[in-house]
Design a protein around this motif. Structure first.
Motif, short mmCIF file in Angstrom:
data_model
loop_
_atom_site.label_atom_id
_atom_site.label_comp_id
_atom_site.label_asym_id
_atom_site.label_seq_id
_atom_site.Cartn_x
_atom_site.Cartn_y
_atom_site.Cartn_z
N GLU A 56 17.13 -13.27 0.87
CA GLU A 56 17.06 -12.20 -0.11
C GLU A 56 17.07 -10.89 0.67
O GLU A 56 16.22 -10.67 1.53
CB GLU A 56 15.79 -12.28 -0.95
CG GLU A 56 15.68 -11.13 -1.94
CD GLU A 56 14.43 -11.17 -2.78
OE1 GLU A 56 14.55 -11.20 -4.00
OE2 GLU A 56 13.33 -11.18 -2.18
N PHE A 57 18.06 -10.05 0.39
CA PHE A 57 18.11 -8.70 0.95
C PHE A 57 17.40 -7.82 -0.07
O PHE A 57 17.79 -7.79 -1.24
CB PHE A 57 19.55 -8.26 1.17
CG PHE A 57 20.33 -9.21 2.04
CD1 PHE A 57 20.02 -9.34 3.39
CD2 PHE A 57 21.34 -10.00 1.51
CE1 PHE A 57 20.72 -10.23 4.19
CE2 PHE A 57 22.04 -10.88 2.31
CZ PHE A 57 21.74 -11.00 3.65
N VAL A 58 16.34 -7.11 0.35
CA VAL A 58 15.51 -6.41 -0.62
C VAL A 58 15.18 -5.00 -0.17
O VAL A 58 14.82 -4.76 0.98
CB VAL A 58 14.21 -7.21 -0.92
CG1 VAL A 58 13.38 -7.44 0.32
CG2 VAL A 58 13.39 -6.55 -2.01
N HIS A 59 15.34 -4.06 -1.12
CA HIS A 59 14.88 -2.69 -0.94
C HIS A 59 13.79 -2.44 -1.96
O HIS A 59 14.00 -2.62 -3.16
CB HIS A 59 16.02 -1.69 -1.16
CG HIS A 59 15.54 -0.27 -1.18
ND1 HIS A 59 15.80 0.58 -2.22
CD2 HIS A 59 14.81 0.44 -0.29
CE1 HIS A 59 15.26 1.75 -1.97
NE2 HIS A 59 14.64 1.69 -0.82
N LYS A 60 12.61 -2.05 -1.48
CA LYS A 60 11.49 -1.71 -2.36
C LYS A 60 11.34 -0.19 -2.29
O LYS A 60 11.04 0.36 -1.23
CB LYS A 60 10.23 -2.41 -1.89
CG LYS A 60 10.34 -3.92 -2.03
CD LYS A 60 9.11 -4.61 -1.50
CE LYS A 60 9.20 -6.11 -1.71
NZ LYS A 60 8.05 -6.80 -1.10
N ALA A 61 11.55 0.48 -3.41
CA ALA A 61 11.58 1.94 -3.44
C ALA A 61 10.29 2.57 -2.91
O ALA A 61 10.32 3.67 -2.38
CB ALA A 61 11.85 2.42 -4.87
N TRP A 62 9.19 1.86 -2.98
CA TRP A 62 7.91 2.42 -2.54
C TRP A 62 7.71 2.31 -1.03
O TRP A 62 6.81 2.94 -0.48
CB TRP A 62 6.75 1.76 -3.27
CG TRP A 62 6.68 0.27 -3.07
CD1 TRP A 62 6.04 -0.39 -2.06
CD2 TRP A 62 7.27 -0.73 -3.89
NE1 TRP A 62 6.21 -1.74 -2.20
CE2 TRP A 62 6.96 -1.99 -3.32
CE3 TRP A 62 8.05 -0.70 -5.05
CZ2 TRP A 62 7.39 -3.20 -3.89
CZ3 TRP A 62 8.47 -1.90 -5.60
CH2 TRP A 62 8.14 -3.12 -5.02
N ASN A 63 8.51 1.51 -0.34
CA ASN A 63 8.38 1.40 1.12
C ASN A 63 8.91 2.65 1.80
O ASN A 63 9.97 3.14 1.45
CB ASN A 63 9.16 0.20 1.66
CG ASN A 63 8.42 -1.10 1.52
OD1 ASN A 63 7.23 -1.13 1.25
ND2 ASN A 63 9.11 -2.19 1.72
N LYS B 126 0.81 -1.22 0.00
CA LYS B 126 0.00 0.00 0.00
C LYS B 126 0.84 1.27 0.00
O LYS B 126 0.33 2.35 -0.27
CB LYS B 126 -0.95 -0.01 1.20
CG LYS B 126 -2.01 -1.10 1.07
CD LYS B 126 -3.04 -1.00 2.15
CE LYS B 126 -4.20 -1.93 1.92
NZ LYS B 126 -3.91 -3.33 2.02
N GLY B 127 2.14 1.17 0.35
CA GLY B 127 2.99 2.34 0.37
C GLY B 127 2.82 3.22 1.58
O GLY B 127 3.43 4.28 1.67
N THR B 128 1.98 2.82 2.52
CA THR B 128 1.76 3.61 3.73
C THR B 128 2.60 3.13 4.90
O THR B 128 2.65 3.78 5.94
CB THR B 128 0.27 3.58 4.14
OG1 THR B 128 -0.12 2.21 4.32
CG2 THR B 128 -0.60 4.20 3.07
N GLY B 129 3.23 2.00 4.75
CA GLY B 129 4.08 1.41 5.77
C GLY B 129 4.77 0.20 5.17
O GLY B 129 4.50 -0.18 4.03
N VAL B 130 5.66 -0.40 5.93
CA VAL B 130 6.37 -1.58 5.45
C VAL B 130 5.56 -2.80 5.85
O VAL B 130 5.32 -3.03 7.02
CB VAL B 130 7.79 -1.65 6.04
CG1 VAL B 130 8.51 -2.89 5.55
CG2 VAL B 130 8.58 -0.39 5.67
N GLY B 131 5.14 -3.56 4.86
CA GLY B 131 4.33 -4.74 5.12
C GLY B 131 5.11 -6.03 4.93
O GLY B 131 6.28 -6.03 4.56
N SER B 132 4.44 -7.14 5.18
CA SER B 132 5.03 -8.46 5.04
C SER B 132 4.14 -9.33 4.14
O SER B 132 2.93 -9.12 4.07
CB SER B 132 5.16 -9.15 6.40
OG SER B 132 6.04 -8.43 7.24
N SER B 133 4.77 -10.30 3.49
CA SER B 133 4.01 -11.21 2.63
C SER B 133 4.53 -12.63 2.74
O SER B 133 5.67 -12.86 3.15
CB SER B 133 4.07 -10.75 1.17
OG SER B 133 5.40 -10.80 0.68
#
Length: 142
Positions: A130-137, A56-63
């Motif tokens: 996996e080390f991951v950066h999501k630009a939208w977070n 959602k881009g409003t916070g860091v979520g998990s999946s």
């Protein structure tokens, strides 16, 4: 923070129903699938469930992503949140220096989504990180 986990299952349909019901009281829901046809060789079909913040881009979520188990498969696949591409690079370098096995150098992974930057390593037992950066977070640390 854990970004995502892959769980290898023997029956996708049954497992999706189980996880969707089990996690519903916690605000998790099915949100979509990822087709292996849109990515590089070795990336499987994935079936996703996410918490109420994921994507959602409003916070860091998990999946959680379910994948079809292959014969003889073992191990865990765990995605770890990084706030920047530089953190991805640093974590990858540290893991390799500690004896980790390269499974994908730091790079943009636009086949997942624009702004998805990640690196992959395995430990001595075949568990994968996996080390991951999501630009939208949003950043978690100032």
């Amino acid at each position: 923070m854990i970004d995502h986990v892959y769980i290898s299952v023997t029956d996708i349909k049954r497992s999706l129903a189980f996880y969707a019901e089990a996690l519903k009281p916690l605000g998790w829901s099915l949100f979509g699938n990822y087709s292996a046809a849109s990515g590089p060789e070795g990336v499987p079909d994935l079936y996703g469930l996410g918490d109420d913040m994921y994507g959602k881009g409003t916070g860091v979520g998990s999946s959680i992503w379910l994948r079809q188990r292959t014969p003889g498969e073992t191990g865990l696949y765990l995605g770890i949140v990084c706030d920047t591409n530089e953190q991805v690079d640093a974590a990858y370098a540290a893991a390799i220096k500690a004896g980790g096995i390269d499974e994908g150098k730091p790079a943009d992974r636009t086949y997942f989504a624009p702004g998805y930057y990640a690196a992959n390593v395995a430990d001595f037992d075949g568990n994968r990180l996996e080390f991951v950066h999501k630009a939208w977070n949003p950043k978690r640390h100032a």
